[in-house]
Enzyme design. Sequence first.
Site, PDB file in Angstrom:
ATOM      1  N   HIS A 124      92.206  78.620  75.261  1.00 22.83           N
ATOM      2  CA  HIS A 124      91.784  77.294  74.795  1.00 22.83           C
ATOM      3  C   HIS A 124      90.820  76.721  75.840  1.00 22.83           C
ATOM      4  O   HIS A 124      90.907  77.072  77.026  1.00 22.83           O
ATOM      5  CB  HIS A 124      93.047  76.432  74.706  1.00 22.83           C
ATOM      6  CG  HIS A 124      92.884  75.080  74.105  1.00 22.83           C
ATOM      7  ND1 HIS A 124      92.374  74.019  74.806  1.00 22.83           N
ATOM      8  CD2 HIS A 124      93.203  74.606  72.879  1.00 22.83           C
ATOM      9  CE1 HIS A 124      92.388  72.935  74.033  1.00 22.83           C
ATOM     10  NE2 HIS A 124      92.890  73.259  72.861  1.00 22.83           N
ATOM     11  N   ASP A 201      99.926  78.943  80.219  1.00 22.75           N
ATOM     12  CA  ASP A 201      99.667  77.802  79.343  1.00 22.75           C
ATOM     13  C   ASP A 201     100.644  77.910  78.175  1.00 22.75           C
ATOM     14  O   ASP A 201     100.444  78.705  77.254  1.00 22.75           O
ATOM     15  CB  ASP A 201      98.207  77.860  78.873  1.00 22.75           C
ATOM     16  CG  ASP A 201      97.899  76.853  77.778  1.00 22.75           C
ATOM     17  OD1 ASP A 201      98.829  76.144  77.329  1.00 22.75           O
ATOM     18  OD2 ASP A 201      96.734  76.787  77.349  1.00 22.75           O
ATOM     19  N   GLN A 204     101.416  76.313  73.152  1.00 23.33           N
ATOM     20  CA  GLN A 204     101.820  76.771  71.814  1.00 23.33           C
ATOM     21  C   GLN A 204     103.170  77.473  71.824  1.00 23.33           C
ATOM     22  O   GLN A 204     103.656  77.858  70.763  1.00 23.33           O
ATOM     23  CB  GLN A 204     100.760  77.729  71.245  1.00 23.33           C
ATOM     24  CG  GLN A 204      99.427  77.079  70.937  1.00 23.33           C
ATOM     25  CD  GLN A 204      99.537  75.993  69.875  1.00 23.33           C
ATOM     26  OE1 GLN A 204     100.439  76.006  69.030  1.00 23.33           O
ATOM     27  NE2 GLN A 204      98.627  75.042  69.907  1.00 23.33           N
ATOM     28  N   LYS A 227     103.306  68.630  71.276  1.00 20.31           N
ATOM     29  CA  LYS A 227     103.377  69.874  70.504  1.00 20.31           C
ATOM     30  C   LYS A 227     104.817  70.329  70.303  1.00 20.31           C
ATOM     31  O   LYS A 227     105.087  71.345  69.690  1.00 20.31           O
ATOM     32  CB  LYS A 227     102.571  70.970  71.197  1.00 20.31           C
ATOM     33  CG  LYS A 227     101.078  70.615  71.290  1.00 20.31           C
ATOM     34  CD  LYS A 227     100.195  71.797  71.242  1.00 20.31           C
ATOM     35  CE  LYS A 227      98.789  71.454  71.700  1.00 20.31           C
ATOM     36  NZ  LYS A 227      97.863  71.305  70.580  1.00 20.31           N
ATOM     37  N   CYS A 365      89.072  74.526  69.524  1.00 21.85           N
ATOM     38  CA  CYS A 365      88.905  74.384  70.985  1.00 21.85           C
ATOM     39  C   CYS A 365      88.936  75.738  71.684  1.00 21.85           C
ATOM     40  O   CYS A 365      89.495  75.861  72.788  1.00 21.85           O
ATOM     41  CB  CYS A 365      89.955  73.455  71.591  1.00 21.85           C
ATOM     42  SG  CYS A 365      89.762  71.756  71.110  1.00 21.85           S
TER      43      CYS A 365
HETATM   44  N1  PLP Z   1      96.269  75.203  75.429  1.00 16.95           N
HETATM   45  C1  PLP Z   1      96.543  75.611  74.180  1.00 16.95           C
HETATM   46  C2  PLP Z   1      96.883  77.050  73.921  1.00 16.95           C
HETATM   47  C3  PLP Z   1      96.510  74.676  73.138  1.00 16.95           C
HETATM   48  O1  PLP Z   1      96.784  75.071  71.894  1.00 16.95           O
HETATM   49  C4  PLP Z   1      96.192  73.337  73.421  1.00 16.95           C
HETATM   50  C5  PLP Z   1      96.093  72.344  72.331  1.00 16.95           C
HETATM   51  O2  PLP Z   1      95.819  72.678  71.211  1.00 16.95           O
HETATM   52  C6  PLP Z   1      95.932  72.972  74.744  1.00 16.95           C
HETATM   53  C7  PLP Z   1      95.980  73.930  75.724  1.00 16.95           C
HETATM   54  C8  PLP Z   1      95.604  71.562  75.115  1.00 16.95           C
HETATM   55  O3  PLP Z   1      96.696  70.729  74.902  1.00 16.95           O
HETATM   56  P1  PLP Z   1      96.552  69.139  75.103  1.00 16.95           P
HETATM   57  O4  PLP Z   1      95.353  68.733  74.307  1.00 16.95           O
HETATM   58  O5  PLP Z   1      97.828  68.601  74.561  1.00 16.95           O
HETATM   59  O6  PLP Z   1      96.376  68.887  76.550  1.00 16.95           O
END
Ligand code: PLP
Length: 407
Positions: A124, A201, A204, A227, A365
């Site tokens: 992401h 990370d 998900q 999430k 993203c």
């Molecule tokens: N990393 C992953 C794999 C994600 O799916 C997301 C959000 O969709 C993020 C990071 C970023 O999360 P946040 O926008 O809640 O900081």
Amino acid sequence: MELFNLDAIRADFPILSEKVYGKPLVYFDNAATTQKPLCVLNKITEVYTTQNANIHRGVHYLSQKATMAHENARQTVADFLGARSSKEIVFTRGTTESINLVATAFTERFCKAGDEIVFTQMEHHANIVPWQMAAQRAGLILRVAPINERGELILEELDKLLTAKTKLLTLAHISNVLGTINPVKEIIKMAHQKGIRVLIDGAQAVAHSGVNVVDLDADFYVFSGHKIYGPTGIGVLYGKSELLEELPPYQGGGEMIQNVTYEKTTYNELPYKFEAGTPDYVGSVALATALDYVTNIGIERIASYENELLEYATSKLLEIPDMRIIGTAAHKCSVISFVIAGIHPFDLGTLLDKTGVAVRTGNHCAQPLIDLLEVPGTVRISFAFYNTREEIDYFIAQLKRCIAILK
Ligand code: PLP
């Protein structure tokens, strides 16, 4: 198919009874954010109604009550992740801020020009851009580990990228585009054998698979409250205490200090050193409520039910002509990205919306990954445990209608 009482579960989420354009809402955008159960919504009201006061510094009753609730919430997060101590839990605004914190503080403390950071092709933007910014500041080199045509990491290639120059490997536990569940335990072991630190990370993953940071031996593990059925604006950075101790603070201000003079400041102990300013003490408590809610249902049951939804939806989608599912890893979670030859994902998403079905379209993203896949974007459906087989049937019927209109 039912592993739990779906009617009762759905009744916990008031928004699921909403209508959009006069049609029942079918919410298949859970990878973007999840809906909130009543217990979380009520907790937010309760905190503001009965114990709102700024925390940590107050001598008065309310402040102490609010402080205790915030610190209990930290312990709930620590227990949820299997952390050794609540000192290893830093509250942030979310995954993005947690990664920015590590990208800034870790590289400042441990990296010099020419050192390397490795991430993967399926990251992401939140796990790419902070590293690019850090690389620019410190003269670091970024290496990108490739994936195969099914959307799985090629472990031999990743292994080759991990060298004496690598200071940190950072990767998604589960891909938000492909649904791939990465074998993070194995990967962490691989990196540790070479003395390389690892950030996972978990944005998900936390809501869909049990996570135990000690079992994984993750150095850092990050996720967002929104999430996992919690509120927006609160997230978590887990870090091994010996590592967090070594890192410089990320932001300066109140809370993170021990002693301040006009000339010099000494910093607070863990985890407060990383929590400058008034924390989101309402969000933390509501997040803990969400984690308790998930724990009570059982993350294994949730994962198992969602997996059934994944298999059912995948088989139904594959009956549709010109369907291409993007991400066919052997180990997947309940995220399905797809494209239909000759139809732009945005058009499909827009038409589906009019039928009450909320899907996500675009690059999710993860623009470099979408470019790599040579598609204009995908339609993505992503399930939570409150979704049903009937919703999938409705979605498939509407999808077929939309395709017929657009072809
Ligand atoms: N990393 C992953 C794999 C994600 O799916 C997301 C959000 O969709 C993020 C990071 C970023 O999360 P946040 O926008 O809640 O900081």
